[in-house]
Design a protein around this motif. Structure first.
Motif, PDB file in Angstrom:
ATOM      1  N   UNK A 125     -14.786  34.070 -21.293  1.00 50.03           N
ATOM      2  CA  UNK A 125     -15.114  33.593 -19.950  1.00 50.03           C
ATOM      3  C   UNK A 125     -14.721  34.683 -18.959  1.00 50.03           C
ATOM      4  N   UNK A 126     -15.707  35.314 -18.327  1.00 52.85           N
ATOM      5  CA  UNK A 126     -15.399  36.418 -17.420  1.00 52.85           C
ATOM      6  C   UNK A 126     -14.562  35.964 -16.229  1.00 52.85           C
ATOM      7  N   UNK A 127     -14.633  34.681 -15.883  1.00 56.66           N
ATOM      8  CA  UNK A 127     -13.802  34.167 -14.793  1.00 56.66           C
ATOM      9  C   UNK A 127     -12.328  34.290 -15.154  1.00 56.66           C
ATOM     10  N   UNK A 128     -11.981  33.950 -16.406  1.00 57.29           N
ATOM     11  CA  UNK A 128     -10.598  34.059 -16.852  1.00 57.29           C
ATOM     12  C   UNK A 128     -10.152  35.518 -16.889  1.00 57.29           C
ATOM     13  N   UNK A 129     -11.029  36.402 -17.364  1.00 52.94           N
ATOM     14  CA  UNK A 129     -10.683  37.823 -17.445  1.00 52.94           C
ATOM     15  C   UNK A 129     -10.429  38.379 -16.046  1.00 52.94           C
ATOM     16  N   UNK A 130     -11.240  37.991 -15.074  1.00 51.58           N
ATOM     17  CA  UNK A 130     -11.056  38.445 -13.698  1.00 51.58           C
ATOM     18  C   UNK A 130      -9.708  37.995 -13.147  1.00 51.58           C
ATOM     19  N   UNK A 131      -9.384  36.723 -13.322  1.00 48.91           N
ATOM     20  CA  UNK A 131      -8.157  36.175 -12.740  1.00 48.91           C
ATOM     21  C   UNK A 131      -6.899  36.740 -13.390  1.00 48.91           C
ATOM     22  N   UNK A 132      -6.971  37.048 -14.689  1.00 48.43           N
ATOM     23  CA  UNK A 132      -5.795  37.543 -15.398  1.00 48.43           C
ATOM     24  C   UNK A 132      -5.517  39.022 -15.145  1.00 48.43           C
ATOM     25  N   UNK A 133      -6.561  39.787 -14.813  1.00 44.94           N
ATOM     26  CA  UNK A 133      -6.398  41.238 -14.791  1.00 44.94           C
ATOM     27  C   UNK A 133      -6.651  41.908 -13.452  1.00 44.94           C
ATOM     28  N   UNK A 134      -7.269  41.197 -12.498  1.00 46.77           N
ATOM     29  CA  UNK A 134      -7.655  41.837 -11.252  1.00 46.77           C
ATOM     30  C   UNK A 134      -7.268  40.970 -10.051  1.00 46.77           C
ATOM     31  N   UNK A 135      -7.390  41.571  -8.865  1.00 49.87           N
ATOM     32  CA  UNK A 135      -7.093  40.854  -7.633  1.00 49.87           C
ATOM     33  C   UNK A 135      -8.260  41.021  -6.661  1.00 49.87           C
ATOM     34  N   UNK A 168     -20.550  34.192 -24.117  1.00 49.11           N
ATOM     35  CA  UNK A 168     -20.006  34.766 -22.888  1.00 49.11           C
ATOM     36  C   UNK A 168     -20.546  33.970 -21.711  1.00 49.11           C
ATOM     37  N   UNK A 169     -19.647  33.530 -20.832  1.00 50.47           N
ATOM     38  CA  UNK A 169     -20.048  32.737 -19.670  1.00 50.47           C
ATOM     39  C   UNK A 169     -19.252  33.175 -18.447  1.00 50.47           C
ATOM     40  N   UNK A 170     -19.608  32.622 -17.309  1.00 44.19           N
ATOM     41  CA  UNK A 170     -18.818  32.768 -16.073  1.00 44.19           C
ATOM     42  C   UNK A 170     -18.356  31.379 -15.686  1.00 44.19           C
ATOM     43  N   UNK A 171     -17.053  31.133 -15.810  1.00 44.57           N
ATOM     44  CA  UNK A 171     -16.468  29.812 -15.559  1.00 44.57           C
ATOM     45  C   UNK A 171     -16.966  28.771 -16.565  1.00 44.57           C
ATOM     46  N   UNK A 172     -17.382  29.242 -17.733  1.00 44.71           N
ATOM     47  CA  UNK A 172     -17.982  28.346 -18.716  1.00 44.71           C
ATOM     48  C   UNK A 172     -17.003  27.485 -19.482  1.00 44.71           C
ATOM     49  N   UNK A 173     -15.737  27.915 -19.580  1.00 47.69           N
ATOM     50  CA  UNK A 173     -14.772  27.106 -20.333  1.00 47.69           C
ATOM     51  C   UNK A 173     -14.474  25.791 -19.622  1.00 47.69           C
ATOM     52  N   UNK A 232     -27.961  38.145 -16.409  1.00 44.61           N
ATOM     53  CA  UNK A 232     -27.885  39.601 -16.494  1.00 44.61           C
ATOM     54  C   UNK A 232     -26.803  40.169 -15.569  1.00 44.61           C
ATOM     55  N   UNK A 233     -26.533  39.493 -14.445  1.00 41.08           N
ATOM     56  CA  UNK A 233     -25.423  39.936 -13.601  1.00 41.08           C
ATOM     57  C   UNK A 233     -24.092  39.733 -14.321  1.00 41.08           C
ATOM     58  N   UNK A 234     -23.923  38.579 -14.983  1.00 39.52           N
ATOM     59  CA  UNK A 234     -22.670  38.329 -15.693  1.00 39.52           C
ATOM     60  C   UNK A 234     -22.559  39.174 -16.959  1.00 39.52           C
ATOM     61  N   UNK A 235     -23.699  39.479 -17.587  1.00 37.03           N
ATOM     62  CA  UNK A 235     -23.677  40.359 -18.758  1.00 37.03           C
ATOM     63  C   UNK A 235     -23.158  41.736 -18.368  1.00 37.03           C
ATOM     64  N   UNK A 236     -23.631  42.264 -17.235  1.00 34.18           N
ATOM     65  CA  UNK A 236     -23.148  43.565 -16.783  1.00 34.18           C
ATOM     66  C   UNK A 236     -21.666  43.500 -16.437  1.00 34.18           C
ATOM     67  N   UNK A 237     -21.246  42.400 -15.808  1.00 34.93           N
ATOM     68  CA  UNK A 237     -19.829  42.215 -15.492  1.00 34.93           C
ATOM     69  C   UNK A 237     -18.994  42.203 -16.769  1.00 34.93           C
ATOM     70  N   UNK A 238     -19.474  41.501 -17.789  1.00 36.18           N
ATOM     71  CA  UNK A 238     -18.778  41.445 -19.072  1.00 36.18           C
ATOM     72  C   UNK A 238     -18.591  42.843 -19.652  1.00 36.18           C
ATOM     73  N   UNK A 239     -19.647  43.647 -19.640  1.00 36.25           N
ATOM     74  CA  UNK A 239     -19.542  45.007 -20.187  1.00 36.25           C
ATOM     75  C   UNK A 239     -18.598  45.871 -19.354  1.00 36.25           C
TER      76      UNK A 239
END
Length: 300
Positions: free
Chosen positions: A162-172, A131-136, A221-228
């Motif tokens: 990649x939480x960055x991808x999840x954010x862009x695909x599902x939220x604004x 799990x990463x943030x913008x890691x891909x 830990x900030x990105x881990x919480x975001x992932x959850x």
């Protein structure tokens, strides 16, 4: 993540199963801790074997010669020193312990990241999911470069969230950066830095090498919480049922077996399915088998 029963470390690689005479199965593992006296081990089978690794890297910028402050292209002949890894941090999803490695002052001055790169290779090779943030687009490809430069083989197959991808695909969100999103969701956000931190790290300043490692660890830990918080929205999340060892229905996102059937059914163009709500992460998976055979003959 499975800890070695001898040394207690979580740097392990799972090699499969052994079936005992009474029919029970044991997990076979290999400990990656060089100081461990027992390399191979067997432990009792658990509900899920998915090893989810959160990781993040901090890199030094390149040093180049330029003729002005907005070059369109920089030839490699104008490179003074290429980028390298200053530090990295990681965390197994089912653990609160931070794993990290940072350059020594001598390594930083000499731009030598081989020691810390090799440690991260071992961790990533033991993961089922990272799990990463913008890691891909950044961390994964950057580390692949360092791995191949040091003669390391490709890492064994893993899935990448990649939480960055999840954010862009599902939220604004107005801003998709980790600091902005975590503050928007009530989190603490990132540690504040400026470019002088990177300069001091490249100069081998021990205080700032330590501070950079702390900064990187906070991001984990900030990105881990975001992932959850957002994983239930991820339609491409790896199916945790693949890693389940009980054979019972479980949430495809978090692996929980705490599910309840909901009244609303899931309908496709030709079939209807039971739908459930995961009481741990909130995901609403559907059954694989349809409720009934329909009379639909045409679609489109």
């Amino acid at each position: 993540m499975i800890n070695c029963p001898t040394c207690g470390k979580d740097r392990t690689n799972i090699r499969g199963y052994d079936t005992l005479a009474d029919g029970t199965r044991k997990i076979k593992g290999f400990c990656l801790n060089e100081e461990c006296e027992t390399k191979y081990f067997r432990v009792a089978e658990t509900r899920s074997l998915a090893r989810i690794l959160h990781f993040d890297i901090e890199t030094a910028p390149m040093k180049v010669y330029v003729w002005d402050n907005h070059p369109d292209f920089i030839p490699d002949a104008m490179l003074d020193r290429d980028w390298y890894v200053i530090c990295w941090s990681a965390n197994w999803d089912d653990s609160d312990r931070l794993i990290s490695a940072v350059q020594t002052p001598e390594e930083a001055i000499n731009a030598n990241d081989e020691r810390i790169v090799r440690i991260l290779w071992d961790l990533m090779d033991a993961a089922d999911i990272v799990v990463t943030k913008n890691g891909k687009s950044f961390d994964e490809k950057k580390m692949n470069e360092r791995f191949v430069c040091y003669g390391l083989p490709p890492i064994s197959q893993y899935r990448h969230v990649d939480t960055q991808e999840v954010l862009k695909k599902n939220f604004r969100f107005s801003w998709n950066g980790l600091d902005a999103v975590r503050h928007r969701m009530g989190g603490e956000g990132k540690i504040k830095t400026d470019f002088s931190w990177w300069v001091k790290c490249m100069q081998g300043n021990q205080e700032y090498l330590n501070k950079m490692s702390e900064y990187c660890g906070k991001d984990i830990f900030e990105n881990k919480q975001l992932y959850h918080d957002i994983r239930a929205w991820d339609k491409q999340h790896p199916n945790m049922g693949i890693y389940s060892q009980t054979g019972n229905p479980c949430c495809p996102v978090c692996g929980s077996e705490n599910l309840e059937e909901i009244e609303v059914t899931y309908k496709t163009q030709v079939n209807e399915y039971m739908q459930f709500r995961c009481l741990e992460c909130g995901r609403t998976p559907r059954a694989r088998k349809p409720l009934k055979t329909t009379n639909v003959q045409l679609v489109g």
